[in-house]
Design a protein around this motif. Structure first.
Motif, PDB file in Angstrom:
ATOM      1  N   PHE A 178       0.833  -1.206   0.000  1.00 59.75           N
ATOM      2  CA  PHE A 178       0.000   0.000   0.000  1.00 59.75           C
ATOM      3  C   PHE A 178       0.867   1.256   0.000  1.00 59.75           C
ATOM      4  N   TYR A 179       1.967   1.216   0.731  1.00 57.71           N
ATOM      5  CA  TYR A 179       2.881   2.361   0.725  1.00 57.71           C
ATOM      6  C   TYR A 179       3.426   2.595  -0.680  1.00 57.71           C
ATOM      7  N   GLU A 180       3.842   1.534  -1.352  1.00 58.68           N
ATOM      8  CA  GLU A 180       4.380   1.667  -2.708  1.00 58.68           C
ATOM      9  C   GLU A 180       3.315   2.140  -3.691  1.00 58.68           C
ATOM     10  N   ALA A 181       2.037   1.858  -3.371  1.00 62.88           N
ATOM     11  CA  ALA A 181       0.936   2.347  -4.202  1.00 62.88           C
ATOM     12  C   ALA A 181       0.611   3.810  -3.926  1.00 62.88           C
ATOM     13  N   GLY A 182       1.298   4.408  -2.945  1.00 59.80           N
ATOM     14  CA  GLY A 182       1.106   5.823  -2.639  1.00 59.80           C
ATOM     15  C   GLY A 182       0.377   6.111  -1.350  1.00 59.80           C
ATOM     16  N   CYS A 183      -0.032   5.076  -0.625  1.00 60.45           N
ATOM     17  CA  CYS A 183      -0.789   5.277   0.613  1.00 60.45           C
ATOM     18  C   CYS A 183       0.113   5.817   1.720  1.00 60.45           C
ATOM     19  N   ARG A 184      -0.350   6.871   2.379  1.00 59.74           N
ATOM     20  CA  ARG A 184       0.367   7.438   3.512  1.00 59.74           C
ATOM     21  C   ARG A 184      -0.484   7.456   4.777  1.00 59.74           C
ATOM     22  N   TYR A 185      -1.707   6.936   4.672  1.00 65.03           N
ATOM     23  CA  TYR A 185      -2.608   6.874   5.833  1.00 65.03           C
ATOM     24  C   TYR A 185      -3.392   5.582   5.714  1.00 65.03           C
ATOM     25  N   LEU A 186      -3.058   4.643   6.594  1.00 59.36           N
ATOM     26  CA  LEU A 186      -3.652   3.305   6.555  1.00 59.36           C
ATOM     27  C   LEU A 186      -4.300   3.013   7.898  1.00 59.36           C
ATOM     28  N   GLN A 187      -5.504   2.475   7.857  1.00 55.31           N
ATOM     29  CA  GLN A 187      -6.231   2.153   9.091  1.00 55.31           C
ATOM     30  C   GLN A 187      -6.481   0.659   9.182  1.00 55.31           C
ATOM     31  N   LEU A 188      -6.150   0.077  10.332  1.00 59.04           N
ATOM     32  CA  LEU A 188      -6.455  -1.316  10.627  1.00 59.04           C
ATOM     33  C   LEU A 188      -7.721  -1.355  11.471  1.00 59.04           C
ATOM     34  N   ASP A 189      -8.782  -1.924  10.934  1.00 55.50           N
ATOM     35  CA  ASP A 189     -10.046  -2.026  11.673  1.00 55.50           C
ATOM     36  C   ASP A 189     -10.024  -3.311  12.492  1.00 55.50           C
ATOM     37  N   ASP A 190     -10.304  -3.193  13.790  1.00 48.65           N
ATOM     38  CA  ASP A 190     -10.061  -4.314  14.696  1.00 48.65           C
ATOM     39  C   ASP A 190     -11.116  -4.384  15.787  1.00 48.65           C
ATOM     40  N   THR A 191     -12.144  -5.191  15.558  1.00 50.59           N
ATOM     41  CA  THR A 191     -13.174  -5.409  16.576  1.00 50.59           C
ATOM     42  C   THR A 191     -12.666  -6.270  17.728  1.00 50.59           C
ATOM     43  N   VAL A 192     -11.585  -6.993  17.485  1.00 53.24           N
ATOM     44  CA  VAL A 192     -11.175  -8.051  18.417  1.00 53.24           C
ATOM     45  C   VAL A 192     -10.774  -7.510  19.783  1.00 53.24           C
ATOM     46  N   TRP A 193     -10.100  -6.353  19.831  1.00 49.83           N
ATOM     47  CA  TRP A 193      -9.684  -5.820  21.131  1.00 49.83           C
ATOM     48  C   TRP A 193     -10.894  -5.521  22.012  1.00 49.83           C
ATOM     49  N   ALA A 194     -11.986  -5.091  21.399  1.00 50.97           N
ATOM     50  CA  ALA A 194     -13.205  -4.871  22.178  1.00 50.97           C
ATOM     51  C   ALA A 194     -13.826  -6.196  22.609  1.00 50.97           C
TER      52      ALA A 194
END
Length: 370
Positions: A178-194
């Motif tokens: 994703f970084y090489e594709a130009g992404c500089r803001y990535l979010q990991l969605d994670d229900t598991v911690w809750a």
């Protein structure tokens, strides 16, 4: 607002209500009435429109609304090597409602496919955005927790240690791609911690044959391994949610049981935290957030109903949070997306944009124009 990099003082989780034209196009595609190229053209048009709407509202960050997905997680996960999506016997049970019966299983060695379609999804978003484009993907823990040992082929992975290692490696490759594709803001969605804060969900994990007492350390290690090569100009956030389907939820319980690990040991740049109801508990667990650059984005604006929050009450809640973490380490957002699945939450599209504008107005007033 004095925030020039992600997360922004007024930020968003990611998904938006699907427009009627997009919903109809997906139905037609499933019926065979239109082909993939026609569906993609309609998706492109609707994504361009929702990006324009986000920018017009004044956001410094935009997403594609997750308009090319049916689910916030399955669409990404089933495109990993070694993961297969299928129709199961029943869906995921929320409060009083159940999802469709989509499921996934691990039947091969997990890896990241360099042709993963969401790389192109991000490239399109970046091409139509005039502000920071954010990509959202499920966190590595999501591939394990919901199905656990039972959904991971023991012939491929006799030991789960190898599964955890391969998944962490796959996410390391994904972040690089994703970084090489130009992404500089990535979010990991994670229900598991809750879910690890919910005794009901912990018992469900035990019933599946997993030991939830070990999972906090395992998941933290997976995420940190995935982030090991992260460039300094890539910002990665982790969104924690208690479930979001047609305005309902799954788990309840404050962050205290996971706070020391989640905030003290997981090396993300920011946490997006659900705080719109009593189900999330108090702000006390924020005391584990270290002083410094890491930030907590407080989800004080609900996406589950259309009624607007009282700005004064939200500011008071922000003040309350500053008892545990510095004001400059805080941001504000809706508590989740507006449509974690294509069905969407039970509110009108206008209410969605009113919520976004309210978030911006409160953040502008609270942190001041920069």
């Amino acid at each position: 607002m004095s925030q020039t990099h992600p997360p922004f003082r007024a930020d968003i989780v990611g998904s938006f209500l699907r427009p009627a034209a997009l919903k109809e196009a997906r139905v037609q595609f499933q019926r065979g009435a239109i082909d993939a190229s026609v569906l993609e053209k309609i998706e492109d048009e609707e994504i361009r429109r929702v990006v324009e709407q986000q920018e017009a509202a004044g956001l410094q960050v935009v997403t594609d609304g997750e308009f090319r997905r049916a689910w916030w997680h399955f669409d990404f996960l089933e495109q990993l090597d070694g993961v297969t999506g299928y129709k199961g016997e029943q869906g995921i049970q929320f409060q009083g409602v159940q999802t469709s019966a989509k499921q996934i299983r691990v039947d091969g060695r997990v890896g990241f496919n360099p042709e993963h379609p969401m790389l192109d999804h991000f490239r399109y978003l970046a091409g139509v955005a005039n502000v920071m484009p954010k990509m959202t993907i499920p966190s590595p823990s999501v591939l394990h927790f919901r199905g656990g040992r039972k959904k991971i082929d023991s012939g491929v992975y006799p030991s789960l240690d190898a599964f955890f290692a391969d998944t962490a490696d796959a996410y390391r490759d994904a972040i690089r791609a994703f970084y090489e594709a130009g992404c500089r803001y990535l979010q990991l969605d994670d229900t598991v911690w809750a879910y690890l804060c919910s005794e009901k969900e912990l018992q469900a994990a035990r019933d599946r044959g997993d030991d939830p007492d070990q999972l906090q350390a395992i998941y933290a290690e997976m995420i940190n391994h995935a982030l090991a090569d992260k460039p300094d100009d890539l910002y990665v956030s982790l969104h924690v949610c208690r479930g979001n389907f047609r305005s309902t939820w799954i788990s309840e319980g404050g962050y205290e049981p996971v706070a020391e690990t989640l905030f003290g040991k997981v090396g993300v740049d920011a946490w997006f935290l659900e705080y719109d109801s009593d189900r999330a508990g108090s702000f006390d667990p924020l005391r584990f957030i270290p002083e410094g650059h890491q930030q907590a984005v407080l989800g004080l604006i609900t996406t589950k109903v259309g009624e607007l929050e009282d700005p004064q009450a939200v500011r008071a809640r922000l003040d309350e949070a500053t008892q545990f973490v510095d004001k400059q380490q805080l941001c504000l957002s809706p508590q989740c997306g507006f449509a974690s699945t294509e069905e969407g939450n039970n509110l009108a599209e206008q209410a969605q944009w009113d919520k976004i504008r309210l978030t911006l107005e409160i953040a502008n007033a609270y942190w001041g124009q920069g």
